[in-house]
Scaffold this active site. Sequence first.
Site, PDB file in Angstrom:
ATOM      1  N   THR A  13      -5.843 -15.490  -4.972  1.00  0.00           N
ATOM      2  CA  THR A  13      -5.777 -14.939  -3.622  1.00  0.00           C
ATOM      3  C   THR A  13      -7.033 -14.086  -3.509  1.00  0.00           C
ATOM      4  O   THR A  13      -7.651 -13.772  -4.515  1.00  0.00           O
ATOM      5  CB  THR A  13      -4.489 -14.064  -3.434  1.00  0.00           C
ATOM      6  N   GLY A  45      -1.010 -12.113  -6.805  1.00  0.00           N
ATOM      7  CA  GLY A  45       0.433 -12.380  -6.809  1.00  0.00           C
ATOM      8  C   GLY A  45       1.207 -11.076  -6.701  1.00  0.00           C
ATOM      9  O   GLY A  45       0.838 -10.172  -5.949  1.00  0.00           O
ATOM     10  N   THR A  68      -4.962 -16.650   0.859  1.00  0.00           N
ATOM     11  CA  THR A  68      -4.556 -17.257  -0.405  1.00  0.00           C
ATOM     12  C   THR A  68      -4.337 -18.754  -0.309  1.00  0.00           C
ATOM     13  O   THR A  68      -3.963 -19.267   0.749  1.00  0.00           O
ATOM     14  CB  THR A  68      -3.244 -16.605  -0.904  1.00  0.00           C
ATOM     15  N   ILE A  69      -4.563 -19.425  -1.458  1.00  0.00           N
ATOM     16  CA  ILE A  69      -3.990 -20.765  -1.666  1.00  0.00           C
ATOM     17  C   ILE A  69      -3.059 -20.686  -2.881  1.00  0.00           C
ATOM     18  O   ILE A  69      -2.792 -21.668  -3.542  1.00  0.00           O
ATOM     19  CB  ILE A  69      -5.075 -21.863  -1.828  1.00  0.00           C
ATOM     20  N   ASN A  70      -2.611 -19.484  -3.197  1.00  0.00           N
ATOM     21  CA  ASN A  70      -1.736 -19.137  -4.312  1.00  0.00           C
ATOM     22  C   ASN A  70      -2.533 -19.077  -5.618  1.00  0.00           C
ATOM     23  O   ASN A  70      -3.381 -18.236  -5.760  1.00  0.00           O
ATOM     24  CB  ASN A  70      -0.512 -20.050  -4.408  1.00  0.00           C
ATOM     25  N   SER A  98       5.803 -13.431   0.322  1.00  0.00           N
ATOM     26  CA  SER A  98       4.478 -13.128  -0.219  1.00  0.00           C
ATOM     27  C   SER A  98       4.432 -11.693  -0.733  1.00  0.00           C
ATOM     28  O   SER A  98       5.285 -10.872  -0.395  1.00  0.00           O
ATOM     29  CB  SER A  98       3.446 -13.296   0.900  1.00  0.00           C
TER      30      SER A  98
HETATM   31  N1  GLY Z   1       0.566 -16.404  -3.263  1.00  0.00           N
HETATM   32  C1  GLY Z   1       0.663 -15.047  -3.568  1.00  0.00           C
HETATM   33  C2  GLY Z   1       1.338 -14.255  -2.506  1.00  0.00           C
HETATM   34  O1  GLY Z   1       1.320 -14.630  -1.352  1.00  0.00           O
HETATM   35  O2  GLY Z   1       1.927 -13.247  -2.817  1.00  0.00           O
END
Ligand code: GLY
Length: 557
Positions: free
Chosen positions: A367, A460, A385-387, A438
């Site tokens: 992210t 994350g 983000t794309i994770n 998220s």
């Molecule tokens: N993908 C991480 C978040 O959105 O927290």
Amino acid sequence: MRILIVLSWVVLLSACTQPISKNSRQEYAVAMPDKFAADVALAVLAEGGNAVDAAIAAQFSLAVTFPEAGNIGGGGFMTIYFNQQADFLDYREVAPGAATREMYLDNEGNVITTQSLFGAKASGVPGTVSGMWEAHKKYGKLPWKRLVQPAVGLAKKGFVVPEKLAGKVSRYIERKQQNGIDGNFEDYFDAATQAGSLFKQPELAATLERIRDLGLEGFYKGETANHIVSYMQKEGGLITLDDLAAYQAKWRTPITFPWRGYTLITAPPPSSGGIAVAQWLGMIETVIQSNPLPKQNSTAYLHLVSEAGKRVFADRAEYLGDPDFIDVPQTELMIPEYIQSRAQDINLTAISATDEIQPGLYESEDTTHFSIVDSAGNAVANTTTINLSFGAGVVAEGAGFLLNDEMDDFSAKPGVPNYFGAIGGEANAIAPYKRMLSSMTPTIVLENESVKLVTGSPGGTTIISSVAQSILNTLLFNMDAEEAANSPRFHHQLLPKDTIRVHPGIDEATIQALKDMGYIIKESRFGDVHLILQNHGKLTAASEKNGRGKAAVVSIP
Ligand code: GLY
């Protein structure tokens, strides 16, 4: 569930959404995850564009030069303070229409983790282009084409690959091969991304040209949409033309709350971050009202913040999800008396039993984030983000961009942790068109009605710790921007039990004392804070040194 509604708090919350007087300044600032996006944003600001214009241009630029997290194939959140008003844009991905609650379970009901993390089936419907379009419609000053064009140029003419990006790409390919993960990542990123080489992305350039010329229709319909859906059909993904056409970014009311004389503006659900930061800061405040403030990053401080974190993450797992699908008890989780009650049983010298921390009764990560303040005092905090790094690890063929693996942010099965070790239940179960929970927490702090701090981070679930600690570092421990962004951080999230993740640099004696208390200490870096701080009317900006960011303050003569 017992609901305590305290009227004075509700009144205070609504008071915080009243117009805030404008604060003109003769300087502007950016703190960006890379120099390309920083230069693009600075050029927009120099041309008279506002903070939102600069954010849109930076977002598209990062889709080209920061492929591990910058994106048009993912989503994000933008916290805005503009013309005396706080605002929040949710451009989070949604589950495809054909998604089901059990879609990542095998016949025995076990989670097949690789499916929510890699390949086309891991991808939610991307929200970024809709988000940027909405931001432009509501706040844009410079023309859309002007804002997308720098990204087109970077994709078409290429950019010189920074060493840190080349390193990330080669480590990613190595890990992917070691774990037998398929996909077309290497076709796009292998040989082309050697450090110092010129990296051109012709398919991505053509997609960005369509977005530049056709706006929303350049992504959610026509050629780009057809490329995405053909790739989904070929690789077992679920996204359809109807899903793309139906996607809509949403304006939401940001969370605003008072803390130590400041007003924080931050991310509401479907982010867990705003509620989490409010609870975290509130619990620390409760404890230090009747106990001495521990020294920053001392044993007592890490223990206190970890104990508060346990309670934050217990509530996160139980109550939080997409507010369009479930009733999120946002007000109740932020009532001061509730937060104070959660802090009451924190023992300042001993670890509480993990399984005794229940949700209150009322109750590589990747992210990327950037912060902007323009010369009129408007601010944007944007986390996108794309994770995981490089998302689902696959490129939508023909369209040239990496797809997200955001579906892993749902709870695939109650009580089973996702990649970030976060557990969840009913509130964050998969459902068609639902947004996955998220941790992204783009945050703006006001002091006396002007911007004091703009902050955020990737990482994350660790995002919440990075943001909370960047606020504590600047506003409780009075660090300057550089020190606050670079001071070692730590993270505890209830599970794994009694485990604190720490940045390198925390004092050895502190680590030993925490181990003696019974903590398990895991040293590893997380996050990449980019913040802008205002002191006595002067802006300072900092990007964490471990990344490849660039922060700059420009004074207008
Ligand atoms: N993908 C991480 C978040 O959105 O927290």
